[in-house]
Each structure stands twice: as C-alpha cells, then as structure tokens.
Scaffold this active site. Structure first.
Site, short mmCIF file in Angstrom:
data_model
loop_
_atom_site.label_atom_id
_atom_site.label_comp_id
_atom_site.label_asym_id
_atom_site.label_seq_id
_atom_site.Cartn_x
_atom_site.Cartn_y
_atom_site.Cartn_z
N HIS A 178 0.81 -1.22 0.00
CA HIS A 178 0.00 0.00 0.00
C HIS A 178 0.85 1.26 0.00
CE1 HIS A 178 0.85 -1.10 4.14
NE2 HIS A 178 0.74 0.19 4.45
N CYS A 180 7.82 -0.33 -1.90
CA CYS A 180 7.13 -0.23 -0.62
C CYS A 180 7.51 1.12 -0.04
CB CYS A 180 7.43 -1.41 0.31
SG CYS A 180 9.09 -1.51 1.01
N GLY A 181 7.21 1.36 1.20
CA GLY A 181 7.51 2.67 1.78
C GLY A 181 9.00 3.00 1.73
N GLY A 216 11.37 0.47 0.51
CA GLY A 216 12.00 -0.42 -0.46
C GLY A 216 12.77 -1.54 0.22
N ILE A 217 13.00 -1.41 1.50
CA ILE A 217 13.83 -2.38 2.22
C ILE A 217 13.09 -3.70 2.45
CG2 ILE A 217 15.09 -2.82 4.37
CD1 ILE A 217 15.48 0.28 4.55
N GLY A 218 11.96 -3.64 3.10
CA GLY A 218 11.24 -4.87 3.45
C GLY A 218 10.86 -5.72 2.25
N HIS A 274 27.31 -4.71 -11.95
CA HIS A 274 28.13 -5.51 -11.05
C HIS A 274 27.42 -6.69 -10.43
CE1 HIS A 274 31.09 -1.95 -10.18
NE2 HIS A 274 30.84 -2.11 -11.46
#
Length: 149
Positions: free
Chosen positions: A12, A68-69, A71-73, A101
């Site tokens: 979301h 996502c908020g 991008g990490i999760g 790379h």
C-alpha cells in the site's frame, strides 16, 4: 529490453509510485504483469515480495520492479528466493551498478524515500544497463549458492 515482460508489485505504501512506473513501462512498449497491490488499503509487503520472487523464478517475467515505503522490506522478502537479485536503488547510479556488477533482476524503490522523477530515470537506466560479466560473474554466481552447505 523493449517488449520484455516486466513484473511490478508493491504494498500500500508503494502503490502510487508503482502505478506511475507501470504506466511508464507500458508506454515504453513492455508487457507489464501487475502482481498487486491494487489500492492503498493496508497489506503486508512480504506477500508481494514473495509473489515477485515466484514470478522471476518461474520465468514469467524477465525483470521486476518492487515498491514499498522504504524499499527495504519488500526487497528482503524477494531476495529470500535464490533466483532473485533484488537491489534497492536510491538513484541512477545505484540502479546502474546493480545491473553492471550484481546482475540484479529486480529493482526496488522506497516511495517515501525517492522522488518520482529520480525513480523514473533510475528504472530506465536499470532496464538499459547490461551485466558487465567478467570479474563480477563468479561473485554473482555465489549469490545463488547455499552458504550452509
């Protein structure tokens, strides 16, 4: 990469940016496979990261875009599949290097952390940049190995 199938997915918190990038991909001539979410109603990002991973691993899409908020999760969720090399990009340089790379096959963005125009340019660069191979090939091969063996 024109004409290739590109999968897109978000939770979301990344929905609005996903929709913008999806339109850009369609206008560039790509077939887009939208794995959801389809609104800003609260959902769990791992579900969409896993859906992306399954899509890439099965060959249904050549590349993927996750949002996502932060991008990490969502990139962590996708990277649990050894067929996926999801890279969190914050700018054009990180998008380019992730392809050159690391042979990344999925790019992730954080809607709350990146501007729309930077994300649009980074996606273009991600899709246009080839893997450099050479000294990087052996390192990339190790990414799919089981470190516990």
């Amino acid at each position: 990469m024109a004409g290739a199938t590109i999968a897109v997915a978000s939770d979301h918190a990344g929905f609005d940016l996903k929709e913008i990038l999806k339109r850009d991909l369609q206008q560039a001539g790509h077939d887009v496979l939208d794995l959801g979410t389809h609104s800003t109603a609260s959902v769990d990002y791992p579900d969409f990261g896993h859906a992306m991973a399954e899509t890439i691993a099965s060959g249904r899409a050549a590349r993927g875009v996750l949002v996502c908020g932060s991008g990490i999760g969502i990139s962590i969720a996708a990277n649990r599949n050894p067929s996926v090399r999801a890279a969190l990009a914050h700018d054009v340089t990180s998008a380019r290097v992730s392809r050159e790379h690391n042979d990344a096959n999925v790019v992730a963005f954080g809607q709350r952390l990146i501007g729309v125009e930077i994300a649009r340019e980074a996606l273009k660069v991600f899709l246009a940049t080839p893997f450099a191979g050479g000294r990087h090939a052996g390192r990339v091969a190790k990414l799919s190995e089981d470190p516990c063996k």
